[in-house]
Scaffold this active site. Structure first.
Site, short mmCIF file in Angstrom:
data_model
loop_
_atom_site.label_atom_id
_atom_site.label_comp_id
_atom_site.label_asym_id
_atom_site.label_seq_id
_atom_site.Cartn_x
_atom_site.Cartn_y
_atom_site.Cartn_z
N LYS A 92 -29.08 -9.89 23.52
CA LYS A 92 -29.02 -10.25 22.11
C LYS A 92 -30.17 -9.58 21.35
O LYS A 92 -29.98 -9.09 20.23
CB LYS A 92 -29.12 -11.76 21.95
CG LYS A 92 -27.87 -12.52 22.34
CD LYS A 92 -26.81 -12.42 21.26
CE LYS A 92 -25.62 -13.30 21.58
NZ LYS A 92 -24.56 -13.20 20.57
N HIS A 142 -23.42 -14.61 25.36
CA HIS A 142 -22.71 -13.34 25.25
C HIS A 142 -21.88 -13.12 26.52
O HIS A 142 -21.86 -13.98 27.41
CB HIS A 142 -23.67 -12.17 24.97
CG HIS A 142 -24.79 -12.02 25.98
ND1 HIS A 142 -24.57 -11.81 27.32
CD2 HIS A 142 -26.14 -12.02 25.83
CE1 HIS A 142 -25.71 -11.69 27.96
NE2 HIS A 142 -26.69 -11.83 27.08
N LYS A 161 -28.65 -3.08 29.71
CA LYS A 161 -28.30 -4.46 30.03
C LYS A 161 -27.94 -5.21 28.76
O LYS A 161 -28.56 -5.04 27.73
CB LYS A 161 -29.49 -5.14 30.72
CG LYS A 161 -29.26 -6.61 31.06
CD LYS A 161 -30.47 -7.18 31.79
CE LYS A 161 -30.29 -8.66 32.12
NZ LYS A 161 -30.49 -9.54 30.96
N HIS A 173 -37.99 -7.14 29.25
CA HIS A 173 -37.76 -7.41 27.83
C HIS A 173 -38.39 -6.37 26.89
O HIS A 173 -38.11 -6.37 25.70
CB HIS A 173 -38.30 -8.80 27.45
CG HIS A 173 -37.47 -9.92 27.99
ND1 HIS A 173 -37.73 -10.51 29.20
CD2 HIS A 173 -36.40 -10.56 27.48
CE1 HIS A 173 -36.84 -11.46 29.42
NE2 HIS A 173 -36.01 -11.52 28.40
N HIS A 231 -23.30 -13.82 30.07
CA HIS A 231 -23.27 -15.20 30.53
C HIS A 231 -21.85 -15.57 31.00
O HIS A 231 -21.67 -16.22 32.04
CB HIS A 231 -23.69 -16.16 29.42
CG HIS A 231 -25.04 -15.87 28.83
ND1 HIS A 231 -25.21 -15.38 27.55
CD2 HIS A 231 -26.29 -15.99 29.35
CE1 HIS A 231 -26.50 -15.23 27.31
NE2 HIS A 231 -27.18 -15.59 28.38
N CYS A 249 -44.82 -13.55 30.21
CA CYS A 249 -43.69 -13.14 29.36
C CYS A 249 -42.95 -14.39 28.93
O CYS A 249 -42.40 -15.12 29.77
CB CYS A 249 -42.75 -12.20 30.12
SG CYS A 249 -41.24 -11.82 29.19
N CYS A 284 -43.43 -6.41 29.15
CA CYS A 284 -42.54 -6.82 30.23
C CYS A 284 -41.53 -5.70 30.50
O CYS A 284 -40.89 -5.20 29.56
CB CYS A 284 -41.81 -8.11 29.85
SG CYS A 284 -40.51 -8.59 30.99
N CYS A 340 -39.13 -14.18 29.84
CA CYS A 340 -38.83 -14.50 31.24
C CYS A 340 -39.33 -15.89 31.62
O CYS A 340 -38.94 -16.42 32.66
CB CYS A 340 -39.48 -13.49 32.18
SG CYS A 340 -38.83 -11.81 32.07
#
Length: 528
Positions: free
Chosen positions: A308, A21, A305, A158, A24, A130, A155, A133
């Site tokens: 996806k 996305h 943040k 996440h 990145h 996690c 987490c 991570c």
């Protein structure tokens, strides 16, 4: 001028569990701008990027899609991750995959050295893990779940439940390097940047370091531990080593000596791995630590943040298909202070495209070249000796100042400030043309010497801008360079010494110019 230097730059290597996305792509573009600048400055530049393909998350994703993990990785790398580099014009010199033989061999050699030197031991471990991570989470990143996850530990990054893992693993004696790491941060305050990131890292290490579990036995998708094949290497220990395995560690000592140490560009969520674990690993192996670790902020969409899993991920081509790669690169590098979080909006992108790129830069280039064609038969006019006026001098001095300041900002990883400095020249040239009114001067034959001086100043200003903006908007800069006639007399744009872009008078009078295509076409967009 600064001397030629070695400049090895890396992005993180990205997980191939899904398609990329714009978060990145943001990292890739930032690194690319820095690499292009240093390369154009004549520095011995090497730009590395790649993909991280081992670990439990990849295994689970591949299994869920009914394929073997290597097949999944191959599919994603070829269909999504490598095409991303073309979509946003990335000029990487190498692309490392953690499934490459060169990487797996280098990891095995590195691990064996640490084991032989007494930095690794066997032990038992139980902690909350996690998968997203790929990390046993520190207490600071464990929170109580809400809603469907109420009563569970999740987490903090996440927002998904953590898994309690108990394994017999091999451990890296990371705690032994706490004092050396703190000394590193003290002796080299620019090692971790920006300052907020450095402060975070120092505080974390001061709390005390624990030894790091570096192997797994609950799954087999990874690089085997060389002295015990029943274990595979912890994915982060594996992944971090890409920076040395790609540059010859264990296989090409001459190349490794030439390239290492590196400058790492990372997202702030993986700062601790790069600024704590990684230098400790290198210290244990007797290798130099990196030159710098620079942590940029997050891209935020709707205040969250980019993710996806939270359906806030935007594919880069959703932007480039409409606005083009140059606009993508310019927007994210200019609109967001590098090192801080930044919010993306379609409205801001569209507004900046029209005001700054189409109207500000594109229209300036079009007007000046059109007037050269109309009033001087399409060649660079010759300014009379001694005819320079204060307004011309101001542009010349600004060009020199802008080039120097932009280079200083690039050296400090302040990409947004470098572009802001360059844009001072764009704005000044627009003001200069409007103030001098060459179209009015052209009506008076006696003002022809002044007309030539004005258009030469504007044209030479565009030459400097083409060079300075080439690392940021390479497509438009190349079109302008060609239209200016600069390639025929000065050579390829990529070969121009960017630190000398502000040296005045490089484009000779009489240089034949060409028609300039519209650099940034007007776009009618609907609100997304």
């Amino acid at each position: 001028m600064p001397e030629r230097q070695q400049f090895f730059l890396t992005t993180p290597i990205f997980y191939v569990n899904d398609a990329p996305h714009i978060g990145h792509a943001y990292t890739e573009v930032a690194a690319d701008v820095l690499a292009r600048w240093h390369r154009q400055a004549g520095d011995d530049t090497w730009f590395l990027t790649g993909t991280d393909e081992h670990g439990q998350k990849i295994l689970r994703t591949a299994t869920a899609n009914g394929v073997a993990p290597k097949e999944w990785a191959d599919r994603l790398v070829e269909s999504a991750w490598k095409p991303l580099l073309d979509t946003i014009d990335i000029s990487n010199d190498d692309f490392i995959r953690t499934t490459d033989a060169r990487h797996e061999e280098g990891v095995a050699k590195f691990l064996q050295k640490l084991y032989d030197d007494g930095h690794v031991y066997a032990g038992e471990f139980e902690a909350l893990y996690c998968v997203g991570c790929e990390e046993f989470k520190p207490k600071s990143e464990i929170v109580d779940g809400e809603g469907a996850f109420e009563g569970e530990k999740v987490c903090a990054i996440h927002s998904k439940p953590l898994e309690l893992l108990q394994e017999k693993n091999y451990f890296f004696k990371m705690s032994a390097f706490q004092d050396r790491l703190l000394a590193l941060y003290e002796e080299r305050p620019d090692f971790v940047q920006p300052a907020s990131a450095r402060n975070e890292v120092v505080a974390f290490v001061q709390q005390g370091l624990e030894d790091l579990s570096i192997s797994r036995t609950s799954f087999d998708w990874g690089i085997p531990i060389p002295w015990d094949s029943s274990h595979v290497t912890y994915v982060w220990f594996d992944a971090l080593l890409n920076y040395v395995t790609a540059t010859g560690y264990g296989s090409n000592a001459e190349e490794f000596a030439r390239r290492w140490p590196a400058n790492h560009i990372v997202g702030k969520d993986i700062l601790r791995f790069h600024a704590v674990i990684w230098p400790a690993m290198l210290m244990a192996a007797g290798l130099e630590v990196p030159e710098h670790v620079f942590a940029h902020g997050w891209l935020l969409v709707g205040g969250e943040k980019m993710s996806k899993s939270k359906l806030t991920g935007i594919a880069p081509n959703e932007i480039t298909d409409t606005f083009g790669s140059d606009a993508f690169r310019y927007y994210f590098m200019r609109a967001i202070s590098f090192g801080h979080d930044g919010s993306f909006s379609w409205e801001d992108l569209s507004a900046r495209y029209q005001a700054e790129l189409a109207n500000g830069f594109g229209n300036l280039a079009s007007r000046v070249l059109a007037m050269n064609a109309k009033y001087f038969d399409g060649v660079v006019p010759e300014a009379s000796a001694g005819a320079e006026q204060p307004a011309d001098i101001a542009i010349r001095e600004l060009a020199e100042s802008v080039a120097r300041r932009a280079d200083e900002k690039i050296d400090a990883f302040a990409i947004h400030e470098a572009i802001a400095a360059i844009w001072e020249l764009v704005d000044a040239l627009n003001g200069y043309v409007q103030e001098q009114q060459p179209w009015s001067l052209a009506k008076d034959p006696e003002q022809r010497p002044r007309l030539a001086a004005v258009l030469y100043t504007a044209t030479e200003g565009l030459r400097a801008l083409a060079e300075l903006l080439s690392p940021v908007i390479p497509v438009a800069a190349a079109k302008l360079w060609t239209a200016l006639g600069a390639e025929a007399v000065l050579g390829a744009l990529a070969d121009q010494p960017i630190r000398e872009a502000g040296s005045w008078g490089r484009l000779p009078a009489g240089t034949a110019q060409q028609r300039l295509d519209v650099l940034f076409p007007r776009i009618e967009t609907e609100s997304k």
